[in-house]
Enzyme design. Structure first.
Site, PDB file in Angstrom:
ATOM      1  N   THR A   1      -3.795  -1.074  -7.772  1.00  0.00           N
ATOM      2  CA  THR A   1      -4.578   0.117  -8.093  1.00  0.00           C
ATOM      3  C   THR A   1      -3.707   1.361  -8.183  1.00  0.00           C
ATOM      4  O   THR A   1      -2.580   1.377  -7.665  1.00  0.00           O
ATOM      5  CB  THR A   1      -5.642   0.331  -6.981  1.00  0.00           C
ATOM      6  OG1 THR A   1      -6.520   1.398  -7.353  1.00  0.00           O
ATOM      7  CG2 THR A   1      -5.012   0.666  -5.644  1.00  0.00           C
TER       8      THR A   1
ATOM      9  N   THR B   1      -8.968   0.361 -10.292  1.00  0.00           N
ATOM     10  CA  THR B   1      -8.299  -0.792  -9.682  1.00  0.00           C
ATOM     11  C   THR B   1      -8.437  -1.995 -10.616  1.00  0.00           C
ATOM     12  O   THR B   1      -9.240  -1.996 -11.539  1.00  0.00           O
ATOM     13  CB  THR B   1      -8.895  -1.117  -8.296  1.00  0.00           C
ATOM     14  OG1 THR B   1      -8.921   0.056  -7.530  1.00  0.00           O
ATOM     15  CG2 THR B   1      -8.139  -2.190  -7.562  1.00  0.00           C
TER      16      THR B   1
ATOM     17  N   SER C   1      -7.774   0.766   2.941  1.00  0.00           N
ATOM     18  CA  SER C   1      -8.192   0.230   1.644  1.00  0.00           C
ATOM     19  C   SER C   1      -9.401  -0.671   1.816  1.00  0.00           C
ATOM     20  O   SER C   1      -9.723  -1.108   2.931  1.00  0.00           O
ATOM     21  CB  SER C   1      -7.049  -0.576   1.034  1.00  0.00           C
ATOM     22  OG  SER C   1      -7.482  -1.243  -0.124  1.00  0.00           O
TER      23      SER C   1
ATOM     24  N   GLY D   1     -13.454   0.012  -5.360  1.00  0.00           N
ATOM     25  CA  GLY D   1     -13.516   0.865  -4.178  1.00  0.00           C
ATOM     26  C   GLY D   1     -14.162   0.125  -3.010  1.00  0.00           C
ATOM     27  O   GLY D   1     -13.907  -1.061  -2.796  1.00  0.00           O
TER      28      GLY D   1
ATOM     29  N   ARG E   1       0.840  -1.200   0.000  1.00  0.00           N
ATOM     30  CA  ARG E   1       0.000   0.000   0.000  1.00  0.00           C
ATOM     31  C   ARG E   1       0.877   1.253   0.000  1.00  0.00           C
ATOM     32  O   ARG E   1       1.950   1.275   0.619  1.00  0.00           O
ATOM     33  CB  ARG E   1      -0.864  -0.020   1.262  1.00  0.00           C
ATOM     34  CG  ARG E   1      -1.898   1.089   1.380  1.00  0.00           C
ATOM     35  CD  ARG E   1      -2.986   0.959   0.371  1.00  0.00           C
ATOM     36  NE  ARG E   1      -4.181   1.731   0.729  1.00  0.00           N
ATOM     37  CZ  ARG E   1      -5.198   1.931  -0.102  1.00  0.00           C
ATOM     38  NH1 ARG E   1      -5.180   1.423  -1.320  1.00  0.00           N
ATOM     39  NH2 ARG E   1      -6.258   2.615   0.281  1.00  0.00           N
TER      40      ARG E   1
HETATM   41  N1  GLU Z   1      -8.469   3.051  -3.404  1.00  0.00           N
HETATM   42  C1  GLU Z   1      -9.332   1.915  -3.351  1.00  0.00           C
HETATM   43  C2  GLU Z   1      -8.980   1.002  -2.211  1.00  0.00           C
HETATM   44  O1  GLU Z   1      -7.846   0.815  -1.912  1.00  0.00           O
HETATM   45  C3  GLU Z   1      -9.253   1.137  -4.595  1.00  0.00           C
HETATM   46  C4  GLU Z   1      -9.704   1.960  -5.740  1.00  0.00           C
HETATM   47  C5  GLU Z   1     -11.010   1.531  -6.253  1.00  0.00           C
HETATM   48  O2  GLU Z   1     -11.184   0.345  -6.537  1.00  0.00           O
HETATM   49  O3  GLU Z   1     -11.857   2.389  -6.430  1.00  0.00           O
HETATM   50  O4  GLU Z   1      -9.826   0.460  -1.611  1.00  0.00           O
END
Ligand code: GLU
Length: 606
Positions: free
Chosen positions: A438, A420, A483, A505, A116
């Site tokens: 991602t 992602t 995340s 997300g 991360r």
């Molecule tokens: N930033 C998101 C996370 O780490 C992933 C991005 C997404 O899939 O929108 O959960």
């Protein structure tokens, strides 16, 4: 361990959701465009000798070739991830981060690498607050584009660490197929074109980005060949110098410069706030080897990603709650009611407790304890929906005895995103990789490091935007933002039987949860479990769901008191199931995001 290692229902994601639903249905199926062959999009393949699944046919082809040449699951996964940086650069790449989950056939262990992104050492608690007004900047357009949201990338260090722990090839070899694709180009599909168009305004705001992704000022045409020689050269730099060539030296200086002084196009009106990342932040980045989360669910051991991801604990807690009920004996609508309620309870606890466990005390063992789940399950009424949002439980003090429900919490976020990406690999020796990676938003921060061919992430927007000293996901220097990524490997009697994951997300968690329930409780095949219409219950009064889900369950669920609101698409999964006789069933989305590609080394003879 080796060194290195906001609510956002934005215009960008909204537009993309529409694009993804419609235009992609006709996505490329051709076997050749001009003289350049396009590998097939195959939603399901069964066979032996190894398998790959990803959301991109070129990426799956790269992985398949690595396995065919004798590489193992980690070799293939790293090669595939590098190829994603070429063909799906708006979803992931060396400018971002991710979580790598590995089952080792030799030891029987599931282990993970946390790659991360981290916050720069000089980030301020109020980095996302406008000093002029004292109000947080809006996610769109202020925070999404520019340097302020860029975290120190973890992906190159993840690849190095994974190869070091489990691989048989060097980073140099693993990068070779992707370097070739970057040099020779790939055929632009509808997804790449549409994602470029949706990002046009942001990309135009940055000279390095428009030069790369808007040749002649326009998104590349569907069917044209897109080359990225800058990225090929960057991969060669890493091949020669290892990831030190990324985290130290000229490239690290250039990354820091791009964050601190984004190459803003003259005359742009879009806010492009600068960040504080330095070359020292890059030099001190480390991936972390973490123990996975694990819960036992109906005889299976479900392994997931520990904090800073909320994936493993939230999926695990919801499964533990659901295990208090005999879902298989219920009709499917009743099972979906239980899913919505269990998810709401687990999301309430996610909001209360989840952050980077290296900075805050996350009660992982409490959240995953069956006694805690029994107590939480008291609040699940099999006949009626609870008023949402439900309150968090006390994961530090519980006895399994039913309490009065606490006061409700505030309405949570449902981050709408299809950025992602995810990949799954199994090899002939029985090793399995589940890897979600991602750059956060589709197109990340919008900043291409000038002349280097890759986008930087905007992952720091996964922190809570406003600082609250009691919030486990508050911004702090060096910390990893929370995340939702949920790469998951399921074992039975110590042997892997299923691996799966998804982008999306905060919807990643529900997508993974729902696929597991579909497969384990509702008797669907793994193909059916992935294709089935989805809902994403996140402890809100209204549950977002795909139209197919509403058509199938809407009437029955409204009888329980649920309100469903439609959205175009939720998640985009890849999976591999391993049968008792070693038969591999590789599955990718049949239609979402235009369909993925699942391949096996030796197809089963029908
Ligand atoms: N930033 C998101 C996370 O780490 C992933 C991005 C997404 O899939 O929108 O959960």
């Amino acid at each position: 361990m080796k060194k290195r290692s906001a609510a956002r229902s934005s215009a960008v994601t909204g537009v993309l959701a529409l694009l993804l639903a419609g235009a992609l249905a006709a996505s490329p199926a051709a076997t050749a465009t001009g003289s350049k062959p396009v590998p097939p999009r195959v939603p399901t393949s069964t066979g032996y000798g190894g398998a790959v699944s990803s959301l991109d046919p070129v990426v799956s082809e790269v992985g398949l070739q690595v396995l065919r040449k004798g590489g193992n699951a980690t070799d293939a996964a790293v090669a595939m991830a590098a190829a994603i940086g070429v063909t799906d650069p708006y979803s992931a790449g060396i400018g971002g981060g991710g979580f790598f989950v590995h089952y080792d056939a030799a030891t029987g262990q599931v282990e993970t690498i946390d790659g991360r992104e981290t916050a720069p050492g000089a980030i301020e608690h109020d980095a996302f607050v406008d000093p002029a007004t004292g109000e947080p900047y809006p996610f769109y357009p202020d925070l999404v584009t520019g340097g302020v949201s860029v975290g120190v990338p973890g992906t190159p260090a993840t690849w190095e660490r994974a190869l070091e722990r489990w691989g048989t090839t060097s980073l140099r070899q693993a990068l070779r197929p992707a370097t070739k694709v970057a040099d020779q180009g790939f055929v632009v599909d509808q997804l790449f074109h549409d994602q470029t168009v949706a990002n046009q305004e942001r990309f135009e705001a940055l000279t390095s980005t428009s030069e790369l992704f808007l040749p002649d000022g326009e998104a590349p045409e569907v069917g044209s060949v897109f080359r990225n020689p800058d990225l090929a050269a960057t991969y060669r730099l890493l091949a020669r110098g290892g990831v030190d060539a990324f985290y130290e030296g000229v490239l690290a200086e250039e990354i820091a410069d791009a964050v601190q002084t984004p190459p803003v196009a003259p005359g742009t009106e879009l806010p492009v706030p600068a960040g504080s990342m330095t070359a020292e932040d890059l030099a001190s980045y480390e991936v972390v080897d973490r123990d996975p989360t694990v819960v036992s669910y109906r005889g299976y051991d479900v392994y997931g990603m520990a904090p800073p991801s909320s994936g493993g604990t939230t999926v695990g807690e919801a499964l533990n709650i659901l295990e208090q009920f005999d879902l298989a004996s219920l009709d499917d609508s009743a099972a979906m009611h239980h899913y919505i309620e269990a998810s709401a309870l687990a999301y309430a606890d996610r909001a209360a407790y989840l952050g980077d466990g290296d900075f805050v005390d996350v009660p992982v063992s409490g959240l995953l304890d069956d006694t805690f789940a029994q107590e939480r399950a008291c609040l699940l009424d099999p006949a009626a929906a609870a008023a949402k949002p439900v309150a968090a439980g006390d994961a530090r003090s519980y006895d399994g005895v039913c309490d009065e429900p606490a006061a409700p919490a505030s309405e949570p976020e449902d981050t709408e995103s299809t950025s992602t990406t995810n990949l799954t690999v199994a090899d002939r020796w029985g090793n399995v990789v589940e890897y979600t990676l991602t750059i956060e938003q589709i197109g990340g921060s919008g900043i291409v490091v000038p002349g280097r061919g890759f986008l930087l992430n905007n992952e720091l927007t996964d922190f809570s935007i406003e600082y609250d000293a009691d919030d486990p996901n508050r911004i702090e220097p060096g910390k990893r933002p929370r995340s939702s990524m949920s790469p998951t490997i399921v074992l039975a009697d110590g042997r892997p039987v299923l691996a799966l994951g998804s982008p999306g997300g905060s919807r990643i968690i529900t997508t993974v949860m729902q696929m597991l329930i579909n497969r384990i409780d509702l008797g669907m095949t793994i193909e059916e479990a992935i294709a089935a219409p989805r809902a994403t219950p996140q402890n809100s009064a209204r549950t977002t769901a795909e139209q197919g889900f509403i058509d199938r369950y809407g009437t029955a669920l409204s009888g329980y008191g649920h309100q469903l609101v439609p959205d175009v698409t939720i998640g985009a999964a890849t999976a591999i199931e391993i049968g008792p006789d070693g038969l591999l069933t590789a599955v990718a989305e049949p239609t979402r995001l235009g369909g993925g590609s699942a391949r096996v080394v030796r197809p089963a003879v029908p």
